[in-house]
Design an enzyme around this catalytic site. Structure first.
Site, PDB file in Angstrom:
ATOM      1  N   SER A 119       0.818  -1.205   0.000  1.00  0.00           N
ATOM      2  CA  SER A 119       0.000   0.000   0.000  1.00  0.00           C
ATOM      3  C   SER A 119       0.855   1.259   0.000  1.00  0.00           C
ATOM      4  O   SER A 119       0.330   2.350  -0.181  1.00  0.00           O
ATOM      5  CB  SER A 119      -0.933   0.002   1.210  1.00  0.00           C
ATOM      6  OG  SER A 119      -0.208  -0.261   2.376  1.00  0.00           O
ATOM      7  N   HIS A 140      -1.997  -2.502  -6.534  1.00  0.00           N
ATOM      8  CA  HIS A 140      -2.552  -2.125  -5.231  1.00  0.00           C
ATOM      9  C   HIS A 140      -4.077  -2.171  -5.275  1.00  0.00           C
ATOM     10  O   HIS A 140      -4.729  -1.277  -5.833  1.00  0.00           O
ATOM     11  CB  HIS A 140      -2.043  -0.723  -4.851  1.00  0.00           C
ATOM     12  CG  HIS A 140      -2.489  -0.273  -3.506  1.00  0.00           C
ATOM     13  ND1 HIS A 140      -2.666   1.049  -3.178  1.00  0.00           N
ATOM     14  CD2 HIS A 140      -2.814  -0.970  -2.387  1.00  0.00           C
ATOM     15  CE1 HIS A 140      -3.070   1.140  -1.934  1.00  0.00           C
ATOM     16  NE2 HIS A 140      -3.177  -0.068  -1.427  1.00  0.00           N
ATOM     17  N   GLU A 152      -4.580   0.351  -8.296  1.00  0.00           N
ATOM     18  CA  GLU A 152      -3.491   1.259  -8.663  1.00  0.00           C
ATOM     19  C   GLU A 152      -2.360   0.393  -9.206  1.00  0.00           C
ATOM     20  O   GLU A 152      -1.922  -0.538  -8.523  1.00  0.00           O
ATOM     21  CB  GLU A 152      -2.958   1.949  -7.389  1.00  0.00           C
ATOM     22  CG  GLU A 152      -3.410   3.346  -7.157  1.00  0.00           C
ATOM     23  CD  GLU A 152      -2.731   3.968  -5.924  1.00  0.00           C
ATOM     24  OE1 GLU A 152      -2.467   3.271  -4.921  1.00  0.00           O
ATOM     25  OE2 GLU A 152      -2.470   5.172  -5.981  1.00  0.00           O
ATOM     26  N   ASN A 190      -2.891   6.429  -1.054  1.00  0.00           N
ATOM     27  CA  ASN A 190      -2.584   6.659   0.359  1.00  0.00           C
ATOM     28  C   ASN A 190      -1.880   7.982   0.625  1.00  0.00           C
ATOM     29  O   ASN A 190      -1.861   8.452   1.760  1.00  0.00           O
ATOM     30  CB  ASN A 190      -1.791   5.482   0.920  1.00  0.00           C
ATOM     31  CG  ASN A 190      -2.730   4.323   1.200  1.00  0.00           C
ATOM     32  OD1 ASN A 190      -3.847   4.532   1.656  1.00  0.00           O
ATOM     33  ND2 ASN A 190      -2.301   3.115   0.907  1.00  0.00           N
TER      34      ASN A 190
HETATM   35  N1  CAA Z   1     -16.110  -8.224   1.523  1.00  0.00           N
HETATM   36  C1  CAA Z   1     -16.809  -8.442   0.395  1.00  0.00           C
HETATM   37  N2  CAA Z   1     -17.924  -7.753   0.070  1.00  0.00           N
HETATM   38  C2  CAA Z   1     -18.347  -6.836   0.936  1.00  0.00           C
HETATM   39  C3  CAA Z   1     -17.691  -6.574   2.156  1.00  0.00           C
HETATM   40  C4  CAA Z   1     -16.522  -7.309   2.430  1.00  0.00           C
HETATM   41  N3  CAA Z   1     -15.775  -7.105   3.533  1.00  0.00           N
HETATM   42  N4  CAA Z   1     -18.356  -5.602   2.813  1.00  0.00           N
HETATM   43  C5  CAA Z   1     -19.404  -5.273   2.047  1.00  0.00           C
HETATM   44  N5  CAA Z   1     -19.413  -6.010   0.915  1.00  0.00           N
HETATM   45  C6  CAA Z   1     -20.354  -5.909  -0.206  1.00  0.00           C
HETATM   46  C7  CAA Z   1     -21.761  -6.306   0.171  1.00  0.00           C
HETATM   47  O1  CAA Z   1     -21.973  -7.684  -0.042  1.00  0.00           O
HETATM   48  C8  CAA Z   1     -22.591  -5.458  -0.791  1.00  0.00           C
HETATM   49  O2  CAA Z   1     -22.608  -6.076  -2.068  1.00  0.00           O
HETATM   50  P1  CAA Z   1     -23.823  -5.797  -3.129  1.00  0.00           P
HETATM   51  O3  CAA Z   1     -23.764  -4.348  -3.491  1.00  0.00           O
HETATM   52  O4  CAA Z   1     -23.494  -6.702  -4.275  1.00  0.00           O
HETATM   53  O5  CAA Z   1     -25.071  -6.147  -2.401  1.00  0.00           O
HETATM   54  C9  CAA Z   1     -21.776  -4.177  -0.947  1.00  0.00           C
HETATM   55  O6  CAA Z   1     -20.434  -4.525  -0.564  1.00  0.00           O
HETATM   56  C10 CAA Z   1     -22.291  -3.069  -0.062  1.00  0.00           C
HETATM   57  O7  CAA Z   1     -22.288  -3.576   1.270  1.00  0.00           O
HETATM   58  P2  CAA Z   1     -23.309  -3.135   2.412  1.00  0.00           P
HETATM   59  O8  CAA Z   1     -24.601  -2.725   1.791  1.00  0.00           O
HETATM   60  O9  CAA Z   1     -23.336  -4.189   3.448  1.00  0.00           O
HETATM   61  O10 CAA Z   1     -22.586  -1.952   3.124  1.00  0.00           O
HETATM   62  P3  CAA Z   1     -22.226  -0.528   2.596  1.00  0.00           P
HETATM   63  O11 CAA Z   1     -23.163  -0.049   1.559  1.00  0.00           O
HETATM   64  O12 CAA Z   1     -22.026   0.225   3.830  1.00  0.00           O
HETATM   65  O13 CAA Z   1     -20.800  -0.740   1.878  1.00  0.00           O
HETATM   66  C11 CAA Z   1     -18.466  -0.726   1.889  1.00  0.00           C
HETATM   67  C12 CAA Z   1     -19.714  -1.276   2.541  1.00  0.00           C
HETATM   68  C13 CAA Z   1     -18.394  -1.172   0.429  1.00  0.00           C
HETATM   69  C14 CAA Z   1     -17.279  -1.258   2.649  1.00  0.00           C
HETATM   70  C15 CAA Z   1     -18.569   0.851   1.932  1.00  0.00           C
HETATM   71  O14 CAA Z   1     -18.800   1.269   3.250  1.00  0.00           O
HETATM   72  C16 CAA Z   1     -17.329   1.533   1.424  1.00  0.00           C
HETATM   73  O15 CAA Z   1     -17.131   1.699   0.222  1.00  0.00           O
HETATM   74  N6  CAA Z   1     -16.456   1.987   2.366  1.00  0.00           N
HETATM   75  C17 CAA Z   1     -15.207   2.632   2.012  1.00  0.00           C
HETATM   76  C18 CAA Z   1     -14.195   1.600   1.646  1.00  0.00           C
HETATM   77  C19 CAA Z   1     -12.879   2.196   1.300  1.00  0.00           C
HETATM   78  O16 CAA Z   1     -12.660   3.393   1.326  1.00  0.00           O
HETATM   79  N7  CAA Z   1     -11.948   1.313   0.949  1.00  0.00           N
HETATM   80  C20 CAA Z   1     -10.589   1.695   0.662  1.00  0.00           C
HETATM   81  C21 CAA Z   1      -9.782   1.546   1.898  1.00  0.00           C
HETATM   82  S1  CAA Z   1      -8.144   2.058   1.633  1.00  0.00           S
HETATM   83  C22 CAA Z   1      -7.410   0.722   1.003  1.00  0.00           C
HETATM   84  O17 CAA Z   1      -7.912  -0.350   0.879  1.00  0.00           O
HETATM   85  C23 CAA Z   1      -6.036   0.955   0.561  1.00  0.00           C
HETATM   86  C24 CAA Z   1      -4.976   0.910   1.562  1.00  0.00           C
HETATM   87  O18 CAA Z   1      -3.847   0.703   1.141  1.00  0.00           O
HETATM   88  C25 CAA Z   1      -5.163   1.171   2.987  1.00  0.00           C
END
Ligand code: CAA
Length: 283
Positions: A119, A140, A152, A190
């Site tokens: 990351s 990434h 990425e 990031n």
């Molecule tokens: N694994 C797999 N699928 C998941 C999941 C998980 N952990 N959590 C949620 N989902 C899926 C659900 O099954 C659902 O799928 P459908 O649309 O097909 O029904 C979808 O995601 C939406 O889930 P929910 O309705 O339960 O919940 P939500 O609408 O609150 O979405 C979320 C959950 C997608 C996590 C949303 O909150 C989100 O986009 N959060 C931000 C995530 C983010 O910013 N990620 C980047 C982090 S930084 C990174 O990864 C890089 C790094 O280097 C640190």
């Protein structure tokens, strides 16, 4: 550059998600980790994610079985002899990664591309631990991998054009969108996300607002799906701190100084969702 078999190193949250999307795209996958118990945990995450797709009517029991049949498991790195691409999603630590890449370089066939899901660590430095720097690249993925569209793609100093093109094509086959970036600390994602999260922690630390209020402002005011403190818990506070330290050290500017409250939580073992407590508590 034809890729059919992919080894994913590390069966944690990211590695299992990457293995899942590779198998769903029709690739043969070897999911590798140090211990059977880590693999079992990763396979359980994959099974659970796929089962959810049945409930939604997206996948059938039969298609899930086909996807799972494409995933072999491994605790022996020598299995890298059989693969065209390795995607490493092991611990976020330079010594771990350089040791792993140096071993993979000796084991994998000459044509094999070695990608890392780091990351924030420099691709160029990881590449320098191998004798094939032109075949080293950053891939990434974002968490949760099955949901997030972005990958990425980070070119190291020596990454070859054909290697970049192959990874770009594979990323599209995974039903993701590749975005090309250069090799600087934190890349793009990031470099921008973590200072925002760190600033949210400073905002809490200085008593500007409660954690709930900070998250509400960013959710309702900026349309973020999660507030920054909830997101920090989701990513892992140790990961957030590590990335801030990489930015601070790599770019040398005070604006990347990790908030003391973030350090304190990490020292306390409050790492977020994975330990049941971070800024919030999780049952
Ligand atoms: N694994 C797999 N699928 C998941 C999941 C998980 N952990 N959590 C949620 N989902 C899926 C659900 O099954 C659902 O799928 P459908 O649309 O097909 O029904 C979808 O995601 C939406 O889930 P929910 O309705 O339960 O919940 P939500 O609408 O609150 O979405 C979320 C959950 C997608 C996590 C949303 O909150 C989100 O986009 N959060 C931000 C995530 C983010 O910013 N990620 C980047 C982090 S930084 C990174 O990864 C890089 C790094 O280097 C640190």
């Amino acid at each position: 550059m034809e890729v059919q078999t992919i080894m994913v190193v590390g069966a944690g949250q990211m590695g299992s998600g990457i293995a899942q999307v590779c198998a769903m795209a029709g690739y043969d996958v070897i999911l590798h980790d140090l211990k059977e118990e880590f693999i079992d945990r990763g396979m359980n995450i994959i099974r659970k994610n796929l089962q959810r797709q049945i409930q939604k009517g997206v996948l059938t029991e039969e298609s899930i079985q086909q996807i799972l049949n494409r995933i072999a498991t491994s605790t022996d790195l020598q299995n890298a002899q059989k693969v065209d691409l390795v995607i490493e999603a092991a611990m976020e630590n330079m010594d771990v990664k350089t040791t792993l890449f140096s071993q993979l370089d000796k084991i994998a066939p000459d044509h094999t591309i070695l990608a890392t899901n780091t990351s924030s660590l420099p691709i160029t430095e990881i590449a320098a631990a191998t004798n094939r720097p032109e075949k080293i690249i950053g891939m990434h993925f974002m968490n949760p991998v099955p949901v997030m569209k972005l990958v990425e793609i980070i070119r190291g100093l020596a990454t070859g054009d054909e290697v970049y093109a192959a990874i770009h094509t594979i990323t599209e086959k995974l039903n993701k969108i590749p975005v090309e970036v250069n090799d600087f600390p934190g890349f793009v994602s990031n470099r921008i996300l973590m200072p925002m999260i760190n600033e949210a922690v400073f905002t809490l630390y200085e008593g500007v607002a409660t954690k709930e209020a900070i998250d509400e402002v960013m959710k309702l005011g900026m349309n973020h799906p999660m507030g920054p403190l909830t997101l920090a818990d989701f990513i892992g506070l140790d990961t957030c701190l590590y990335i801030m330290e990489t930015l601070h050290e790599g770019l040398g500017e005070d604006k990347y100084r990790p908030c003391p409250l973030l350090r304190k939580y990490v020292k306390a073992g409050w790492l977020g969702r994975k330990t049941g407590r971070g800024f919030y508590e999780y049952k």
